[in-house]
Design an enzyme around this catalytic site. Sequence first.
Site, short mmCIF file in Angstrom:
data_model
loop_
_atom_site.label_atom_id
_atom_site.label_comp_id
_atom_site.label_asym_id
_atom_site.label_seq_id
_atom_site.Cartn_x
_atom_site.Cartn_y
_atom_site.Cartn_z
N THR A 99 0.87 -1.19 0.00
CA THR A 99 0.00 0.00 0.00
C THR A 99 0.90 1.23 0.00
O THR A 99 1.67 1.44 0.95
CB THR A 99 -0.89 -0.02 1.26
OG1 THR A 99 -1.63 -1.24 1.26
CG2 THR A 99 -1.85 1.16 1.28
N GLU A 136 -6.43 -10.28 6.80
CA GLU A 136 -5.77 -11.29 7.62
C GLU A 136 -6.85 -12.12 8.31
O GLU A 136 -7.90 -11.62 8.68
CB GLU A 136 -4.86 -10.62 8.65
CG GLU A 136 -3.59 -10.13 8.01
CD GLU A 136 -2.64 -9.46 8.99
OE1 GLU A 136 -2.64 -9.81 10.17
OE2 GLU A 136 -1.90 -8.56 8.55
N LYS A 167 -6.95 1.88 -2.84
CA LYS A 167 -6.58 1.10 -1.67
C LYS A 167 -6.81 1.90 -0.38
O LYS A 167 -7.40 1.41 0.58
CB LYS A 167 -5.11 0.65 -1.79
CG LYS A 167 -4.57 -0.07 -0.59
CD LYS A 167 -5.30 -1.37 -0.31
CE LYS A 167 -4.96 -1.89 1.08
NZ LYS A 167 -5.69 -3.09 1.44
N ASN A 223 -9.71 1.14 2.66
CA ASN A 223 -9.41 0.91 4.08
C ASN A 223 -9.99 2.00 4.97
O ASN A 223 -10.48 1.73 6.06
CB ASN A 223 -7.89 0.81 4.29
CG ASN A 223 -7.42 -0.62 4.07
OD1 ASN A 223 -8.22 -1.51 3.75
ND2 ASN A 223 -6.13 -0.86 4.21
N GLY A 266 -16.72 -2.36 19.06
CA GLY A 266 -15.73 -3.13 19.82
C GLY A 266 -14.76 -2.21 20.53
O GLY A 266 -15.06 -1.04 20.82
N CYS A 323 -2.82 -2.40 8.94
CA CYS A 323 -3.31 -1.62 7.79
C CYS A 323 -4.18 -0.43 8.17
O CYS A 323 -3.81 0.71 7.88
CB CYS A 323 -4.06 -2.53 6.84
SG CYS A 323 -2.98 -3.72 6.06
N1 LIG Z 1 -1.14 -7.40 6.15
C1 LIG Z 1 -2.25 -7.15 5.49
O1 LIG Z 1 -3.35 -7.58 5.84
C2 LIG Z 1 -2.20 -6.30 4.24
C3 LIG Z 1 -3.31 -6.30 3.37
C4 LIG Z 1 -3.24 -5.53 2.22
C5 LIG Z 1 -2.12 -4.74 1.96
N2 LIG Z 1 -1.09 -4.74 2.84
C6 LIG Z 1 0.09 -3.94 2.51
O2 LIG Z 1 1.07 -4.83 1.98
C7 LIG Z 1 2.38 -4.41 2.37
C8 LIG Z 1 3.06 -5.55 3.11
O3 LIG Z 1 2.36 -5.79 4.28
P1 LIG Z 1 2.66 -7.09 5.18
O4 LIG Z 1 1.69 -7.07 6.30
O5 LIG Z 1 2.75 -8.25 4.30
O6 LIG Z 1 4.13 -6.71 5.71
P2 LIG Z 1 5.14 -7.62 6.53
O7 LIG Z 1 5.85 -6.70 7.44
O8 LIG Z 1 4.43 -8.79 7.11
O9 LIG Z 1 6.15 -8.18 5.44
C9 LIG Z 1 7.06 -7.39 4.75
C10 LIG Z 1 8.23 -8.27 4.34
O10 LIG Z 1 9.10 -7.52 3.49
C11 LIG Z 1 10.44 -7.88 3.81
N3 LIG Z 1 11.35 -6.82 3.33
C12 LIG Z 1 11.49 -5.56 3.78
N4 LIG Z 1 12.39 -4.90 3.03
C13 LIG Z 1 12.82 -5.74 2.08
C14 LIG Z 1 13.74 -5.65 1.00
N5 LIG Z 1 14.39 -4.51 0.77
N6 LIG Z 1 13.94 -6.73 0.22
C15 LIG Z 1 13.27 -7.89 0.45
N7 LIG Z 1 12.39 -8.03 1.44
C16 LIG Z 1 12.16 -6.98 2.26
C17 LIG Z 1 10.44 -8.05 5.32
O11 LIG Z 1 11.53 -8.84 5.76
C18 LIG Z 1 9.08 -8.75 5.53
O12 LIG Z 1 9.22 -10.15 5.48
C19 LIG Z 1 2.18 -3.15 3.20
O13 LIG Z 1 2.28 -2.03 2.37
C20 LIG Z 1 0.75 -3.29 3.71
O14 LIG Z 1 0.15 -2.05 3.98
C21 LIG Z 1 -1.08 -5.52 3.95
#
Ligand SMILES: NC(=O)c1ccc[n+]([C@@H]2O[C@H](COP(=O)([O-])OP(=O)(O)OC[C@H]3O[C@@H](n4cnc5c(N)ncnc54)[C@H](O)[C@@H]3O)[C@@H](O)[C@H]2O)c1
Length: 433
Positions: free
Chosen positions: A121, A153, A205, A209, A254, A261
């Site tokens: 995002t 999630e 996006k 949210n 809640g 997010c």
């Molecule tokens: N978690 C959710 O429910 C969700 C849903 C939709 C969108 N998003 C968006 O997706 C993105 C990721 O969210 P997430 O929850 O999966 O994050 P996260 O923190 O769980 O995972 C991010 C991963 O990226 C890796 N990383 C960081 N820098 C890196 C690099 N330079 N090279 C390689 N790997 C690297 C980290 O080690 C980590 O494993 C965010 O922008 C978030 O807003 C998340």
Amino acid sequence: MDICVVGIGYVGLITAACLAEAGSNVICVDNDSKKIAGLKDGVIPIHEPGLAEMVRHNQKLGRLHFKTDLKSGLDNSLIVFIAVGTPSIPDGSADISAVLSVAAEIGENIKDYRIISTKSTVPVGTHKKIADIITSKTNTQFDYVSNPEFLKEGAAVEDFMRPDRIIIGTTNPAVKEIMRQLYSPFMRKSSRILFMDPASAEMTKYASNVMLATRISFMNELSALCEKLGADIELIRQGIGSDSRIGSAFLFPGVGFGGSCFPKDVRALIHTGSKYGIEMLIAKSVQLVNINQQERFAKRVIDFFKGREDKTVLAVWGMAFKAKTDDVRESPAIYCIKKFLDCKIKIRAYDPEAASTALTALDGKIEIFQNGYDALNGADALVIFTDWQEFRNPDFEVITKKLKKPVIFDGRNLYDPAYVKKQGIEYHCIGRA
Ligand SMILES: NC(=O)c1ccc[n+]([C@@H]2O[C@H](COP(=O)([O-])OP(=O)(O)OC[C@H]3O[C@@H](n4cnc5c(N)ncnc54)[C@H](O)[C@@H]3O)[C@@H](O)[C@H]2O)c1
């Protein structure tokens, strides 16, 4: 198709596993070498229903590979997804440094035409920054697609496999066709792909949210008023949710919303607005109501034990920000437990999946139990933060016997107040008389 996913967190791992499940060859790249070593050995770093089986199955079939080196992923894939984190920084804006550093690495290593797509995002305009960084480092042709992720999630695999819609931010017809092909296994009944320009995709996006967070904050604000007026927020929820113009989703009152997010995306939208001279009044109120709701709940519990906080022990059920995940990022439970600990209240906690993430977030200052009932022994009250299925129909007789006094603070409105009262329990919930 040959795919590379960079950033193997919640979004990256689910994207990779689901694309592999549909037949693509996927190389997963993360700079966390411990995580990658674990994944190679079949250790799944997050809890998400259905994920572990899918990862192991596709790994066994040779469709899912784990690496720390972006170059090999880039060399062997047509589409490269960027799915690294974009956390908040203190001014509220999204930190896109990890996204831009991956873009720079792509620019330095790209040898043949590639489609670079962002799932992270990112604030509107990031697509230009990514394209500029890559162009500044290479003459190799590439296309850019904004492809924000909407999975939830706790139901992430299901959401990815059966999405409400896929947003593809590109105006290039050839790229549209490739992306349509990639996602076709997930839309067998009808196409739910929406094409738009990258800026609109990025904004969609945030809009999505913040809209969902708005519904929750609206219900939470109403719940506070209901408590004053003797109205029942649950009846109001049903009353308005049955209106087809409103719908019933995301209307549960809640203890406030959390997770990785909603809070950060609300802050980022507020920040983007202020950068461009537009005060995001609704988003600001959503944020304020959410903080107030957590504060109100914590205060209610603390006030109940006023003057004897240091002698109080609370049993806590649930610390994940929602059910079916081990994610405690910005979880209201963590916020409130920190307030309890500040008042010297002791915590005996249970969560089916988030015990270890919560223990880390709370610097080991709570006692963890493997069973919800064990956490109750000798506690002064039970406090519920997460709507795990297993908390919905507990043995109230056991709860009554194990607690010093039968008191429940329910931050999720899991029970019928009249029924719980009949069991001889003092019941405090949200927005219900
Ligand atoms: N978690 C959710 O429910 C969700 C849903 C939709 C969108 N998003 C968006 O997706 C993105 C990721 O969210 P997430 O929850 O999966 O994050 P996260 O923190 O769980 O995972 C991010 C991963 O990226 C890796 N990383 C960081 N820098 C890196 C690099 N330079 N090279 C390689 N790997 C690297 C980290 O080690 C980590 O494993 C965010 O922008 C978030 O807003 C998340």
